[in-house]
Design an enzyme around this catalytic site. Structure first.
Site, PDB file in Angstrom:
ATOM      1  N   SER A  85       7.224  47.485   6.465  1.00 18.42           N
ATOM      2  CA  SER A  85       5.784  47.303   6.647  1.00 18.42           C
ATOM      3  C   SER A  85       5.380  45.832   6.568  1.00 18.42           C
ATOM      4  O   SER A  85       4.357  45.478   5.969  1.00 18.42           O
ATOM      5  CB  SER A  85       5.000  48.118   5.608  1.00 18.42           C
ATOM      6  OG  SER A  85       3.665  48.300   6.029  1.00 18.42           O
TER       7      SER A  85
ATOM      8  N   SER B 173      -1.645  50.382   6.654  1.00 19.16           N
ATOM      9  CA  SER B 173      -0.506  49.994   7.500  1.00 19.16           C
ATOM     10  C   SER B 173      -0.085  51.043   8.521  1.00 19.16           C
ATOM     11  O   SER B 173       0.814  50.780   9.327  1.00 19.16           O
ATOM     12  CB  SER B 173       0.696  49.635   6.628  1.00 19.16           C
ATOM     13  OG  SER B 173       0.516  48.354   6.066  1.00 19.16           O
TER      14      SER B 173
ATOM     15  N   LYS C  66       0.164  49.988  12.090  1.00 23.05           N
ATOM     16  CA  LYS C  66       1.350  49.410  12.733  1.00 23.05           C
ATOM     17  C   LYS C  66       1.977  50.342  13.780  1.00 23.05           C
ATOM     18  O   LYS C  66       2.812  49.905  14.566  1.00 23.05           O
ATOM     19  CB  LYS C  66       2.362  49.006  11.671  1.00 23.05           C
ATOM     20  CG  LYS C  66       1.868  47.876  10.752  1.00 23.05           C
ATOM     21  CD  LYS C  66       2.913  47.488   9.727  1.00 23.05           C
ATOM     22  CE  LYS C  66       2.488  46.259   8.922  1.00 23.05           C
ATOM     23  NZ  LYS C  66       1.709  46.575   7.719  1.00 23.05           N
TER      24      LYS C  66
END
Length: 381
Positions: A113, A58, A61
């Site tokens: 997230s 993640s 991102k």
């Protein structure tokens, strides 16, 4: 009592040097790859396998947020698709058909997230995830992250082999975000946030998954990540005495400890060394056929570099500014550049600009000069 105070002072005298020596030792970390980068200069202060290509979960991102800030509008209302709402992994519990503003999605993206938020953002901006990934990859190249390839906006990597980055690239991408988007810094440093929840009587409560924001001095970002393939990943940042350091650990079983360890090392070993003040005069340049004989050239921006104690004598400056320039010269015009090095390592390059405007000699100017000289001769005779 005085005896105990004396003994304490003696202990401090002996322990302090040992502590400094320990703090300056290059730390061992559990991460497969790790880096600390100075935000202002981009100088690498700690490295381990920094160019090894690895999945990043993640922390992906970070780039999703960059594209959203660049291409999107915070006030846009996003309609959540069935695909976005049903995406697996971490979520902010979006529902199909739900309408939510882009800014709220960005907080859901970075604090909780949300993979559903990432997908909804991508579809809104680019039409679909595939087109959004192309935007991400193009941006990576523009930034100089040449060993990075994105497939998804979320970092989910089940069944995907070509979604990867390096510790160096991820630090570079994060540095770019901090330098260009104040909103990025605002979002990633937010500990808690409430955002709307359509159809509910209460708002969504978001709590940042980055524990360093609570436990590490000066921590102000950035993003956690985990998948079975990528392991534990963390991009973190901390600001002390006006300087921000960016740390990345990839596939790190002890990601919190590793991150604090390498940040401590970098803050302790490398101290700010001022090379230039903003607007500092670096050279005087002769102007040919100008209404003024010379101009002062200054650095457009200041330069403070992180330097270890043993490196101070190796800091050098190279000026690439001509001795003479033809008129006209505009105020603020770039006339050269300065390069700051530590040994052979190039740390930063600064534009050098003219401090004032100098027009070119013309008939009127030369006529006035002749008249002035005649007047001076007449007065002296």
């Amino acid at each position: 009592m005085k005896k105990y105070v004396f003994l304490l002072l003696v202990l401090l005298i002996f322990i302090a040097p040992l502590y400094r020596a320990y703090a300056n030792e290059v730390p061992f970390v559990s991460a497969k790859a790790a880096i600390v980068m100075d935000q202002n200069t981009g100088r690498v202060l700690y490295e381990k396998n920094v160019h090894m290509k690895l999945p990043m979960a993640s922390t992906t991102k970070i780039m999703t947020l960059i594209i959203a800030l660049e291409k999107g509008n915070l006030k846009d209302i996003v309609t959540v698709s069935q695909k976005a709402a049903s995406i697996g992994g971490s979520s902010i519990w979006l529902s199909p058909g739900e309408k939510i503003d882009m800014e709220s999605l960005l907080y859901g993206l970075m604090l909780s997230s949300g993979n559903d938020a990432a997908t909804a953002i991508a579809e809104h901006i680019a039409g679909n995830v595939e087109n959004f990934a192309e935007m991400m990859n193009q941006k990576a190249k523009e930034i100089g992250a040449y060993n990075t390839h994105f497939v998804t906006p979320s970092g989910l990597d089940i069944g995907i082999d070509d979604h990867y980055t390096t510790a160096y690239d991820l630090a570079l991408i994060t540095r770019y975000a901090f330098l260009n988007y104040p909103k990025f810094a605002e979002i990633v440093s937010t500990k808690e946030k409430t955002i709307p929840w359509e159809g509910k009587e209460w708002d969504r409560y978001l709590r940042n998954k980055n524990k360093l924001l609570w436990i590490y001095e000066g921590a102000d970002g950035v993003k956690t990540g985990f998948t079975n393939k990528a392991g534990r990943c963390l991009v973190s940042s901390a600001t002390r005495e006006g300087r921000r350091l960016i740390a990345v650990v990839l596939n790190s079983p002890l990601m919190w400890e590793d991150s604090m360890k390498i940040l401590d090392y970098a803050f302790s070993k490398f101290k700010p060394f001022k090379v230039f003040e903003k607007g500092e005069i670096v050279k005087k340049v002769e102007i040919l056929k100008g209404k003024k004989k010379e101009i002062e050239v200054v650095v457009k921006e200041g330069c403070i570099v992180p330097v270890a104690e043993e490196e101070k004598d190796r800091v050098s400056i190279e000026l690439f500014i001509p001795d003479k320039l033809d008129a006209p010269v505009e105020k603020g015009e770039k006339v050269g550049w300065a390069v700051v090095k530590i040994g052979e390592e190039k740390i930063c390059e600064l534009d050098c600009i003219s401090l004032e405007k100098v027009g070119k000699q013309d008939f009127v100017y030369n006529f006035k000069r002749v008249i002035t000289k005649w007047v001076e001769i007449l007065k002296s005779s």
